[in-house]
Scaffold this motif. Structure first.
Motif, PDB file in Angstrom:
ATOM      1  N   SER A  11      46.048 104.093  99.720  1.00 21.22           N
ATOM      2  CA  SER A  11      44.592 104.046  99.778  1.00 21.22           C
ATOM      3  C   SER A  11      44.095 103.879 101.211  1.00 21.22           C
ATOM      4  O   SER A  11      42.958 104.204 101.513  1.00 21.22           O
ATOM      5  CB  SER A  11      44.050 102.928  98.890  1.00 21.22           C
ATOM      6  N   THR A  57      37.326 110.621 100.441  1.00 21.36           N
ATOM      7  CA  THR A  57      38.190 109.526 100.011  1.00 21.36           C
ATOM      8  C   THR A  57      39.018 109.967  98.811  1.00 21.36           C
ATOM      9  O   THR A  57      38.695 110.955  98.142  1.00 21.36           O
ATOM     10  CB  THR A  57      37.357 108.295  99.607  1.00 21.36           C
ATOM     11  N   TRP A  58      40.071 109.194  98.523  1.00 18.56           N
ATOM     12  CA  TRP A  58      40.918 109.473  97.368  1.00 18.56           C
ATOM     13  C   TRP A  58      40.092 109.506  96.080  1.00 18.56           C
ATOM     14  O   TRP A  58      40.368 110.297  95.181  1.00 18.56           O
ATOM     15  CB  TRP A  58      41.991 108.398  97.229  1.00 18.56           C
ATOM     16  N   GLU A  59      39.089 108.643  95.997  1.00 20.21           N
ATOM     17  CA  GLU A  59      38.304 108.509  94.775  1.00 20.21           C
ATOM     18  C   GLU A  59      37.229 109.582  94.646  1.00 20.21           C
ATOM     19  O   GLU A  59      36.611 109.712  93.591  1.00 20.21           O
ATOM     20  CB  GLU A  59      37.640 107.124  94.718  1.00 20.21           C
ATOM     21  N   ASN A  60      36.992 110.354  95.707  1.00 23.75           N
ATOM     22  CA  ASN A  60      35.925 111.354  95.669  1.00 23.75           C
ATOM     23  C   ASN A  60      36.423 112.789  95.791  1.00 23.75           C
ATOM     24  O   ASN A  60      35.648 113.713  95.643  1.00 23.75           O
ATOM     25  CB  ASN A  60      34.888 111.059  96.769  1.00 23.75           C
ATOM     26  N   LYS A  96      40.199 109.952  86.219  1.00 28.40           N
ATOM     27  CA  LYS A  96      39.493 109.401  87.356  1.00 28.40           C
ATOM     28  C   LYS A  96      40.392 109.474  88.593  1.00 28.40           C
ATOM     29  O   LYS A  96      41.538 109.015  88.565  1.00 28.40           O
ATOM     30  CB  LYS A  96      39.114 107.953  87.060  1.00 28.40           C
ATOM     31  N   PRO A  97      39.893 110.050  89.680  1.00 32.06           N
ATOM     32  CA  PRO A  97      40.721 110.140  90.886  1.00 32.06           C
ATOM     33  C   PRO A  97      40.924 108.781  91.552  1.00 32.06           C
ATOM     34  O   PRO A  97      39.986 107.971  91.604  1.00 32.06           O
ATOM     35  CB  PRO A  97      39.932 111.093  91.796  1.00 32.06           C
ATOM     36  N   ARG A  98      42.146 108.538  91.998  1.00 33.80           N
ATOM     37  CA  ARG A  98      42.459 107.288  92.699  1.00 33.80           C
ATOM     38  C   ARG A  98      43.604 107.552  93.665  1.00 33.80           C
ATOM     39  O   ARG A  98      44.317 108.547  93.553  1.00 33.80           O
ATOM     40  CB  ARG A  98      42.811 106.172  91.717  1.00 33.80           C
TER      41      ARG A  98
END
Length: 157
Positions: free
Chosen positions: A59, A100-103, A130-132
């Protein structure tokens, strides 16, 4: 008796059986002959002594295109397509979305155009998951592997 499978990639485990990294068969053979590792199978060795490796969170790493494709298993996260893939910002950059990893997700060209510059709620589109950020690169490679000998060392959530 073959020690490790020649010309193959070998999974190296810490003495605690945690996946550490991958190495080539020549390096694995050297570790075995120097008695720094024990053979688990033709494609897996385990170090004798525990190696402390500072945990580096994925992350905290910048998500590259290749890592996003690998994380999402080269599939559109909206429809599951595997051709004409691109990268999509779940929250569009024009609306404050970041790299970002989440987006960031893999999307086929059709879904990317369909979603356009809108929020997901405005499109009736849903993400498959969900992306993470992945826990580590080694675990991500293990999850994407099709080598049976490595499956038991994969910890998927």
């Amino acid at each position: 008796m073959e020690i490790v499978q020649p010309h193959s990639t070998v999974l190296v485990l810490n003495s605690s059986y945690e996946p550490l990294h991958f190495t080539n068969w020549k390096r694995a053979t050297i570790l075995l002959f120097k008695e720094k590792a024990k053979i688990i199978s033709k494609r897996v060795i385990r170090l004798i002594n525990y190696v402390i490796i500072p945990f580096r969170r994925m992350s905290n790493m910048y998500p590259t295109r290749n890592l996003i494709y690998k994380r999402d298993k080269n599939k559109c996260q909206y429809c599951g397509a595997t051709k004409n893939l691109t990268i999509d910002h779940v929250i569009p950059k024009s609306k404050g979305g970041e790299d970002t990893w989440e987006n960031l997700v893999v999307a086929c060209s059709s879904c990317n155009v369909k979603k356009g510059d809108k929020f997901l709620e405005q499109t009736n589109m849903k993400l498959h998951r969900k992306p993470r950020a992945p826990v580590s690169k080694v675990l991500m490679d293990l999850e994407n592997s099709n080598i049976d000998e490595w499956k038991e060392f994969t910890f998927t959530s």
